[in-house]
Design an enzyme around this catalytic site. Structure first.
Site, PDB file in Angstrom:
ATOM      1  N   TYR A  18      -4.988   2.705   3.383  1.00 41.70           N
ATOM      2  CA  TYR A  18      -5.589   1.312   3.081  1.00 41.70           C
ATOM      3  C   TYR A  18      -6.956   1.036   3.725  1.00 41.70           C
ATOM      4  CZ  TYR A  18      -1.150  -0.022   1.018  1.00 41.70           C
ATOM      5  OH  TYR A  18      -0.095  -0.489   0.202  1.00 41.70           O
ATOM      6  N   HIS A  22       1.967  -2.291   6.865  1.00 46.44           N
ATOM      7  CA  HIS A  22       1.987  -1.061   6.361  1.00 46.44           C
ATOM      8  C   HIS A  22       2.246  -0.094   7.527  1.00 46.44           C
ATOM      9  CE1 HIS A  22       1.403  -2.282   2.348  1.00 46.44           C
ATOM     10  NE2 HIS A  22      -0.001  -2.762   2.638  1.00 46.44           N
TER      11      HIS A  22
END
Lengths: 765, 765
Positions: free
Chosen positions: B285, B442
């Site tokens: 990410y 996440h």
């Protein structure tokens, strides 16, 4: 004695080449001329060595190989000589040490000749003397697993490997040694060694098998160095008597010898090779056997040119090199038909040798130079020099692999192997279909099986062997029991299994009697290539007729594979057709249930090694399965009926030592069927990579697949695409003629065609 | 209005950089100087375009990229404009079409500037007009899965992607358009678009999260083009009011907003990045967020240089580029910590951009040029031009990845990630140990987990995410439910699981409160590198202290990994430590039983996804497991007691859609233990390839591994090699000082050392 031997050789030549007056004459002349044999004369020759010396420094490929070999041998000389008492299986210390010794001995001999440095000759001498001291003291090898135990190694096969290489080393230092030293070596090492692998092991020596080829060549090579005509005769024609039990089998379950069978090197050249140069055991063993076949042929050509060994059986040895190179995927890996270890390729030392010899003795085909260039090394002899010069001079032309049909059997009438190739958007699409004979003891029960490749990637795999060659942890590096219980079985392959039994009921004797029959091979049409063959003996009372077509069509991104299996039987049976797809399952168009606990799919014939992961049925005409592998999507569309069971299985059940690869399979099962068909279409399409994360063309282009006509004479299959095009594939099942007229009526429309098949677009409203 | 905006910006600057007089002054000066904003000014600048034009044809990397982009855009122009009504999830047609559109628009804008060809400007104009026509008619996207549905796409995130790219295109053609056209576009497309993803979706816009970063940047980029100070303020500081429910969560289970949390671009820069430039969500990410972070920073630097955005938080943006490049394996693939798709690498377009911007705005570090050269393309702007010139001029220096310890958390005090690297005989050995904070939505529950690489190959894998990004067949390309039930769970990772429950009981809120604590990171010794950290919150009442050392020693072919986990608990528990080894099991030194039918290892917390393939026990001190992968052997030696259960498991149970990869695991289970330890040594050794079929060094070099001392203060481990050497690893568990003196007695011998650890050879009779 000397004269007598020569006459005898001439006589042999007369017998073998009775049809060739020229050979006879030349051989005869030569026999008179030869006085004393030169050394070296087998692989290196005196004149060859002179040429090499003259070229050194000017032939990069040769020079680089020489430098590499020199570095390797120098390191070994520095490490010192070790000749341990034999003890281990392959993969173990004593095995690997003796193996390394013979490889290094051969290289050291060559270095002595090329570099004129006695350091190398002396090293060879010292090691040979060490062997001459050890060998007479050795009993048979302590490991008892082999049907033919060696002395240095656990099997005579490896002892023979040793002698094939060491004979070359001896040839190279022959003149460096005194006569006394030579006599000592021949008496204590070479002659007893040759006798042990032949006279003492007729069950090993007197066969038609790659083992015997090694044995014959070992004896033949040392015979040539020692100029021993009696031994040479033994090598070429085998032992006169052997008393082999006709029921005896080897460790792989293969028969030792058929009654009345010819033996010796020439018989091994005659029988396992088809006229197309296909070796019945398959490419992995063909590769293994190529080295003794070709190196002995080279030696014979050098020492006994009158034998014209390269012309034997219409030049089959040279043909076989081309055949073997064609039996590879886009990366040069051999198709793992029968027992074959995956990853073995034309980069192996045997193929370096084969390509060099093929180039030098086979008319300098420049396409072989492109393979040699990829290999990046050459054999250190005249043939390697010629290749290196060719590459240096930029003479190479591409080696283009074409679609090819290779017959099996001594006379080319025992089935075969077909390879269809089409260029694709992501590398060549290659279909390999096997409709051959059993393939001796390394054969699998897989009539009409296939494997499918895209580029160097397996799409539908052939499992290959269950063995980790020379990795000691895995059963001493030998065949694992799963090779018999899994790898050889029919369910392991992508072909029809009837009632969960293997072809010929897995019986080697029965399997060895039969082969499939070709129906059609046609690679002449740039849009459609076909192979079609029939099998009637695998299951008595059942005929299996499989037709596989690679088809190019503008409504598909890529050429696709059409797979049609027609089964006709006298009885009701259950039929399974597995596809060992490679990759991760993406989606199906039908529902299935996954198991809460996994059970084996069956209890024998290989089924005990498959976990049943899921099972489903479909109410629609087609079942569709998509998977993803190596940045590519694949979709199999297959025609189904409501009673078909669709099974997802995975290899690995009953595998107590984790010997198997846990790879997936999709199995179409048709229960209680008499006459039936399996019709499937396999697409490769689209692209995805995790760096750009964009999926293109991730879905099938097939809307519907349908059998629109089927009887004992014809089949017609309609392919409907998502772009709303309709194609009809018309096929005649029992008339191979290319000129016959055919006519069938489908939905009141009459279709006519000439020859076996027709692919045509049809217009629908 | 114009003046007011400028004053407002200057005021913002004052507030942000109150500590920086220089920034204030310069910003203030600039605000006065700027009259009318130039175009382009975001990524391309007027002067930049002039430089580019002057260099064209002389900068290969730039020229090649330009040619590639031109070919791509030309093909799209030829294909015609398509602006479909939104309908699909990612992977579906309308999604991929709109995605392609924004990528092409940005490129076409650039081509117009560089090539001065109105064809491209016109194409951009036409497509923008089509969007301006469509957009006002759109309801929210018909797919309802997202917590923040977009209009063009199923989630605001993708709408924001669109605007980040299209703002650049608009900037490029700004002066090509008439004022009327611009007003039309701004009124009907850009302003409502920016309002929709911000005012209408505060739960998306007003967060600290990569989603919001995209949203903030989208609004900010279009604000800069339109010179709209109010919008820019919204981008930088978020919405003033949002009424977000403090309990609200997003689709991944992450909290939308902590009470009192700052929002907007600057807050997103402030909070998720540690002072070392580690982004708390993990490298996958971080890579995704890098593009908006850096492209907006570049635009701000060009339009508002007085903001000195690249100096913000001690230059964290530029640091983060270097950090991200270090979070890769030998092939440039990001370590898949937390939710990460394997195979994503520094070859992605985001990293091309990051490396270019890092080089241009970060002081021309020439080691970035070697990465750019590997990437083989550049961004088509001033920064890409500078990189291409640098590469052309041969200025690149190697980018050397070193062992590095990266802190996590806004202030760098919330644990971290350590990478230890040693050169190896077959590529670099890299250990990644994670002792970080949760990592937002996440994050995975994997305190003190690790993964291990040799070259670009995984030896012990981190599973990564359970998602096939943008592959429609797999859940629309979105997170699969197995991401929650499998990928995030603790048993999925190579760390301790207590009583078959995940860390923090798999509770996101609890996990978000805690992080592990570093105990020691030391990469200063060329023979021993260590990372050691403690976790006390994952299981209340239990302390886990893991120490991992990469050790070079002449008795081993290669550096090896020593893994020491000390567990101290108030209660008796069952502890599992899995190793997700990659490859085929070769052998074990203990007996195990394989299951006749496979059952899941448990029924929750990820255990339900593991098949229990085999289980065994050992009566000896050590259990040894060897496997083979990518031509290499690996052996794990672990200290065992008689009560330990040794489990072989395989991923894939309860996986009805075949979403998981069926990969293996070896699990060491210690039942009913209070205080215990897991001590293991992992070697990579030997070589085998199927072409030469020779196995070298196929066996472990470890004869015995033993804990010779263990209490709450110290551990001592003895390593005995097959070459009969003995080594002692002495470790202080509760004193981090590098200067403390330690002393323990083992077998009546006193050992002394200074600092946390000592590795020493001991002589035995």
């Amino acid at each position: 004695m000397f004269l007598k031997n020569k006459v005898q050789i001439a006589f042999i030549v007369l017998v073998i080449f009775s049809a060739s007056c020229k050979a006879q004459t030349k051989g005869d002349t030569n026999a008179k001329k030869i006085k004393k044999q030169e050394h070296p004369s087998l692989i290196l020759t005196k004149s060859g060595v002179e040429s090499i010396k003259a070229q050194l420094g000017n032939v990069p490929l040769f020079d680089e190989t020489l430098a590499k070999v020199k570095a390797e041998v120098d390191a070994e000389i520095l490490a010192g000589i070790e000749v341990p008492i034999p003890k281990d299986f392959s993969g173990g210390y004593t095995h690997e040490r003796h193996k390394k010794n013979f490889l290094i001995l051969q290289k050291a001999g060559v270095l002595y000749q090329i570099l004129d440095d006695e350091l190398y000759a002396n090293y060879v001498k010292d090691m040979l003397m060490a062997y001459a001291k050890l060998y007479p003291t050795l009993p048979v090898h302590p490991q008892t697993r082999s049907y033919a135990r060696g002395k240095l190694f656990w099997q005579c096969l490896n002892d023979s490997n040793w002698l094939v290489y060491v004979a070359q080393a001896y040839d190279c230092v022959y003149n460096y040694l005194t006569e006394k030293e030579r006599n000592h070596l021949e008496k204590n090492l070479f002659k007893p060694f040759a006798d042990f692998i032949s006279i003492n092991n007729p069950q090993f020596f007197n066969r038609v098998h790659n083992h015997s080829t090694w044995g014959n060549v070992a004896v033949g090579m040392i015979a040539l160095v020692m100029d021993d005509a009696k031994l040479l005769d033994r090598a070429l024609h085998g032992l006169k008597t052997d008393n082999i039990d006709p029921d005896a089998k080897d460790n792989d379950g293969g028969f030792i010898k058929k009654p009345g069978q010819k033996v010796g090197f020439l018989a091994n050249l005659e029988e396992p090779f088809s006229p197309d140069g296909y070796y019945t055991e398959g490419p992995y063993y063909q590769r293994y056997a190529m080295y003794p076949f070709l190196v002995f042929a080279e030696a014979l050509q050098n020492v006994k040119p009158e034998l014209k060994i390269f012309e034997y059986k219409d030049g089959v040895l040279l043909k076989s090199i081309n055949t073997l190179l064609n039996l590879t995927d886009a990366d040069g890996n051999f198709f793992p038909l029968n027992d074959g270890q995956k990853g073995m390729s034309y980069y192996s030392r045997e193929l370096v040798s084969a390509v060099n010899i093929g180039y030098f003795f086979g008319g300098n085909n420049t396409n072989l130079l492109s393979i040699a260039k990829q290999q990046g090394e050459v054999q250190l002899d005249d043939s390697g020099l010629a290749v290196a010069i060719g590459v240096r001079n930029g003479l190479e032309t591409p080696f283009v692999k074409k679609s090819i049909n290779l017959s099996d059997g001594k006379n080319g009438d025992e089935g075969g192997v077909a390879i269809l190739r089409f260029p694709g958007s992501k590398g060549e699409l290659s279909l390999v279909m096997k409709y051959s004979a059993q393939g001796l003891s390394h054969g699998h029960y897989d009539k009409l099986s296939f494997s499918y490749y895209e580029g160097g990637c397996e799409v539908i795999q052939d499992y290959g062997m269950a063995r980790f060659v020379n990795i000691q942890q895995k059963g001493g590096g030998n065949y694992l029991k799963e090779n018999t219980t899994w790898a050889k079985q029919t369910i392991t392959h992508n072909t029809i299994v009837q009632n969960e039994t293997s072809h010929f009921n897995g019986d080697f004797e029965t399997g060895s009697l039969h082969h499939s029959e070709i129906y059609l091979f046609d690679a002449s049409n740039p849009k459609v290539q076909l192979i079609s063959a029939k099998e009637t003996n695998a299951y008595p009372g059942t005929e299996i007729h499989r037709t596989m077509a690679l088809i190019k069509n503008d409504n598909f991104e890529n050429s696709f594979l059409l797979d049609i299996v027609k089964v006709t039987s006298e009885n009701e049976n259950q039929y399974d057709l597995p596809y060992y797809y490679m990759g991760q399952l993406m989606s199906t168009n039908f529902d299935y249930e996954t198991a809460e606990s996994l059970k084996p799919l069956g209890n024998k014939n290989g089924y005990q090694h498959l976990w049943k992961e899921a099972s489903g049925k479909t109410l629609t005409e087609n079942a569709q399965v998509s998977w993803f592998n190596a940045q590519r999507f694949y979709t199999l569309t297959t025609i189904t009926s409501k009673t078909d069971e669709l099974i997802f299985a995975r290899i690995g059940a009953n595998d107590p030592n984790f010997n198997l690869r846990k790879e997936p399979s999709f199995i179409i099962r048709k229960p209680n069927s008499k006459d039936t068909y399996f019709v499937s279409l396999l697409e490769s399409h689209g692209h995805y990579n995790p760096v750009d994360e964009i999926a293109t063309n991730a879905f099938s282009s097939v809307k519907n697949l349908k059998v629109v006509y089927s009887d004992h004479l014809y089949m017609a299959i309609e392919i409907e695409t998502k772009s709303n095009k309709n194609y009809l594939f018309l096929f005649s099942l029992n008339d191979q003629s290319k000129t016959s007229n055919h006519q069938i009526k489908i939905d009141d429309i009459t279709y006519e065609w000439i020859g076996v098949y027709k692919l045509t677009e049809i217009l629908k409203n």
